[in-house]
Structure formats: C-alpha cells, structure tokens
Design a protein around this motif. Structure first.
Motif, mmCIF file in Angstrom:
data_model
loop_
_atom_site.group_PDB
_atom_site.id
_atom_site.type_symbol
_atom_site.label_atom_id
_atom_site.label_comp_id
_atom_site.label_asym_id
_atom_site.label_seq_id
_atom_site.Cartn_x
_atom_site.Cartn_y
_atom_site.Cartn_z
ATOM 1 N N GLN A 165 0.371 5.596 0.448
ATOM 2 C CA GLN A 165 -0.455 6.246 0.495
ATOM 3 C C GLN A 165 -1.959 6.176 0.290
ATOM 4 O OE1 GLN A 165 0.719 9.556 -2.195
ATOM 5 N NE2 GLN A 165 2.512 10.581 -0.788
ATOM 6 N N VAL B 138 0.932 -1.243 -0.426
ATOM 7 C CA VAL B 138 0.400 -0.462 -0.028
ATOM 8 C C VAL B 138 0.743 1.541 0.074
ATOM 9 C CG1 VAL B 138 -1.865 1.378 0.749
ATOM 10 C CG2 VAL B 138 -1.565 -1.566 1.193
ATOM 11 N N GLN C 242 -2.993 3.566 -1.242
ATOM 12 C CA GLN C 242 -3.619 2.965 -1.652
ATOM 13 C C GLN C 242 -2.666 1.890 -2.354
ATOM 14 O OE1 GLN C 242 -6.702 4.467 -3.926
ATOM 15 N NE2 GLN C 242 -6.888 5.676 -2.510
ATOM 16 N N LEU D 254 -0.930 -1.360 -4.058
ATOM 17 C CA LEU D 254 -0.154 -0.712 -5.341
ATOM 18 C C LEU D 254 0.145 -2.438 -5.973
ATOM 19 C CD1 LEU D 254 2.391 1.941 -5.368
ATOM 20 C CD2 LEU D 254 0.474 1.966 -6.398
#
Ligand code: ZN
Length: 467
Positions: A236, A234, A238, A240
């Motif tokens: 920030q 992850v 989000q 990935l």
C-alpha cells in the motif's frame, strides 16, 4: 394482488457471485418469470455490469432507475435478491426516500417482498441491507489481513493481471533482458540523462513495457522509483522490508535515484533541469551525444565512453560559457533575415497542425460516443475495448506528431524580437530558455580545443540550426 404496469427489473453482476453461476441472464430470467407469475408488465430492465456496489463506484443503470422512479415512470422494483440492489445501508435509505416521494411502495425480490410503505417492510429490508453490508465488509477485512501477511513475509503481490517489468510471471525470477534495461536506465539517469532521452533510447532499442506499449516518461519514473527493483517489498505504497526476490540494482543506487527523481528542483521530468543544452551537444570526434554531469562542482558536458554511452570519452567542455555563447547566438538568430525565410516554410506545418488537432478532437468525440453505447448496452465490453484501443492508438500518434510540430510555436512571439528577449533572458526559467533554444537549434557540435579540452573558445562550438 395489485396490477403493476411499469415494473423496473434491476440486475447486477459482481465478482463474488459469478462463481456461483449467478450471471446476469439467470438474475433476469428469474425476475422475468416472477413478474409473469404476478401478472406484472416490465417497463425496463436495468443492468450494471462488473461493478461492485460496495466499492462506491458509479452504477449508471441503477442511477437511471432511481431517476425514472423519481419521475414517476415506475410503479415497482424487482430484483433477484436484496444484495443485488445494494451493499450499503445508506443506499437503501436513499431508494426508500425516492420511492416514498414517488408513491412507490412495492419492492420485491425472487426471495421475498418488502412493503416499503410500512414500518415492518422497511425493518426487514434494513436488516437484510445490514447483513449484506457486514458480509461484504468482513470479506474485505479478511482480504486485507491476508495481503498484509503476504507482504510482511516479503512474498510478491499476485493480484493485478500484469507482472512487474524486470520479473517473470512468478514475480520473483528476473527476466535478464528487462533487468539489464533497468540497470542501464538507472546508470543513465544518474549520469544526468533526461527521462525523455531514456524513453527515446528504449523505443529505438525496441524495449517495451510489459503490455507491449512504448515507454512514457512518467512510467519510467514510476518504475525507477519503485523499491521493488532493489529488493524491497512495498505494501500500500509503504516499503515494508526485504523481499524474497533478488534486487536488480543496489539499494544505494535506488536511493540515489529517489533523491534525483524526487528533487523538487527537477520541476519537470522532461528535462534535466540545470542544463540548458542537455541532449543537444555532440562530440565532433565520434558523433556521440555528450552528457551533462551534475555531480561535479563545475558543470560540464562530456563525451562518455563505455557500454551505456558509446562515446569516445575524449571530449569535454565547461557548461556555463558554452551555454552563454549558444544563448547569445540564438538571440541574434531571432533577428536575422534567415529566420524570417525559414518561417515561411512553417505555413505548411500550420495546416498539418490543424489537421492533427481536428483528428484528435474527432477521436475524442468518438471515444465518448463509444462509452455511451456501452453504458446503454448497445455494445459489449469486449467490443468496446477493441474499438477503443484502435482509436486510442490513432489519437496518441496524432498527439505525438502534433507535439513534435508545436516545438516551433515556442518562438512565435520572439521572432524579430531578439533584442527585447535579451533583456529578459536571464529571468526566464530554464524550461522556457530550453524551449526557445530547441526551437532553433537542432544540435551543437563541440570540437576539440587547441589549448586543452576544458577551455571554451567560440571556434570550438558550432550550432546546427533547425530554423
Ligand atoms: Zn566523442
């Protein structure tokens, strides 16, 4: 040379220059020497610690200095370098405006003087402020690019002081004990157990967070919602892509947990929403807590066997009629003389509650006082931290005890009003209903039925009253 009698010295420590040995003491001693050479009298030294001026966080000492200048108490500003004063050009403009209004024109650093009262002086100051801002900005951009690259490669984020729960310091290798705890939490949550009950189990088993603290429901929730535990990197906030480490639970379980924990119907994390009696039913055969099982069409409470549950697996009861019978028993209980007698014992509890809330208020005041002492630099950061920790532990304990006591407060308004409450019962939300039931019922014992386990007869159920 103008004689200055009320000079403000400003010093600030921040990460970037610490390595270069530019500590507070060095900044201050250089500034003091500079003032001495100029024959100035220093009125006050303003020092901000460990706060990057760029990040926009508050700088209490700087703000106090601006106020003093604005009030006409200072006649010059002295700092080690312009980049100690500010990083953002807008801050220079603010300072210049304050100085202009107060008639202060002298801003000096160990490296040079700026006459804020003239166009040229302001021009040079502005240029320096722009350079400082740009340096700081590109440093941040470089840092951001780097951490994005690392994230995309699936490698772990090494910032922050703490390793993630379940992993070793390398943030890749599992810690077998913690990884097992994560797997168990996942299974129990998916079986309908509440976060509160999970926390109680973790505490009883002596499992703590990486900082050695007791688990709280939001922390467990956050842990179980973090895709890191099923092998996703992850960045920030989000997800990935695949991480370099092995997943602790399967991605399928991870997704099921996400659905469960983010379900808006689960309005509170403290209770499993659909079950009035979750965590309150006990199997008469083995004494284990029975689990609510949300995945079946007919809601049921089950005694579950197996490593994670520890029951005998031989008891089940349909939820709806059981809940109806218990609700009715609670409503009748509210109007019973037994309850009035039990309430008499609560006077003592009330005294205790007052004592605890006084303690909490006193601790809160003391924490504020400490923060003031720290901002006035009467105590150091480590002293502040030490003192704060002891008080916070005491305050948390008091809060916990108080919330334990206040369980009985949920029914204050209903004592003797069972009949009136019966009319509204169906309209109360589940949380409210649960709070009322929990205030009165310690647990419900479930016995085997004579006509099969699923059937509900009133003689299969024995509420054990708390009040
Ligand atoms: Zn059992």
């Amino acid at each position: 040379m103008t004689n200055r009698t009320a000079v403000a010295i400003y010093a600030r420590i921040s990460q970037d220059r610490e390595g270069a040995g530019l500590g507070i003491e060095r900044q201050l001693s250089d500034c003091r020497l500079h003032a001495e050479r100029r024959g100035w009298t220093v009125a006050e030294e303003y020092v901000d610690d460990d706060i990057s001026a760029y990040s926009g966080k508050r700088r209490p000492a700087y703000e106090r200095m601006l106020e003093d200048i604005g009030d006409g108490h200072r006649d010059a500003i002295l700092a080690w370098h312009m980049d100690r004063l500010h990083r953002r050009p807008i801050e220079l403009e603010e300072l210049a405006r304050t100085c202009e209004r107060a008639g202060v024109t002298t801003l000096e650093t160990v490296h040079g003087a700026f006459d804020l009262g003239t166009g040229d002086g302001m021009l040079v100051a502005r240029m320096l402020a722009a350079v400082a801002a740009n340096e700081s900005d590109s440093k941040r951009r470089r840092g951001r690019r780097k951490s994005r690259e690392i994230a995309e490669s699936g490698r772990p984020h090494m910032g922050g002081s703490m390793r993630p729960f379940g992993f070793q310091e390398d943030r890749i290798t599992h810690r077998p004990d913690e990884a097992q705890a994560i797997r168990t939490i996942a299974d129990r949550l998916l079986a309908g157990e509440s976060l509160t009950s999970i926390c109680r189990w973790l505490e009883a088993d002596g499992v703590t967070t990486v900082t050695g603290k007791t688990w709280r429901t939001p922390v467990v929730r956050q842990l179980m919602l973090n895709p890191r535990i099923y092998g996703i990197r992850v960045h920030q906030g989000q997800p990935l892509g695949p991480a370099v480490w092995e997943p602790i639970i399967t991605p399928e379980k991870g997704e099921a947990l996400r659905l469960l924990l983010t379900n808006p119907e689960r309005r509170t994390n403290r209770t499993a929403r659909r079950y009035l009696l979750s965590g309150m039913c006990r199997c008469h055969l083995c004494g284990a807590v029975m689990y609510s099982v949300p995945r079946y069409e007919t809601r049921r409470y089950l005694c579950r066997s197996g490593h994670d549950f520890g029951g005998c697996g031989r008891m089940a009861i349909t939820a709806a009629p059981l809940e109806e019978i218990i609700s009715e028993a609670v409503l009748q209980r509210l109007d019973s003389p037994t309850l009035h007698d039990a309430m008499a014992g609560r006077v003592q509890d009330d005294g205790m509650a007052r004592e605890l809330s006084d303690q909490i208020a006193a601790d809160t005041a003391q924490l504020e006082e400490l923060a003031d002492l720290y901002s006035e630099r009467a105590i150091t950061a480590p002293e502040w931290k030490r003192a704060r920790e002891a008080i916070e532990i005491r305050r948390t304990a008091a809060r916990r005890r108080l919330s334990g006591l206040s369980g009985t407060r949920n029914i204050d308004a209903y004592i003797g009003n069972g009949a009136a409450l019966r009319a509204q019962w169906a309209d109360l939300n589940l949380n409210r209903q649960r709070a009322i039931v929990q205030a009165l019922v310690d647990h419900v014992e479930v016995m085997p039925g004579t006509r099969g386990n699923r059937a509900v007869a009133i003689d299969r159920i024995r509420p054990v009253w708390r009040l």
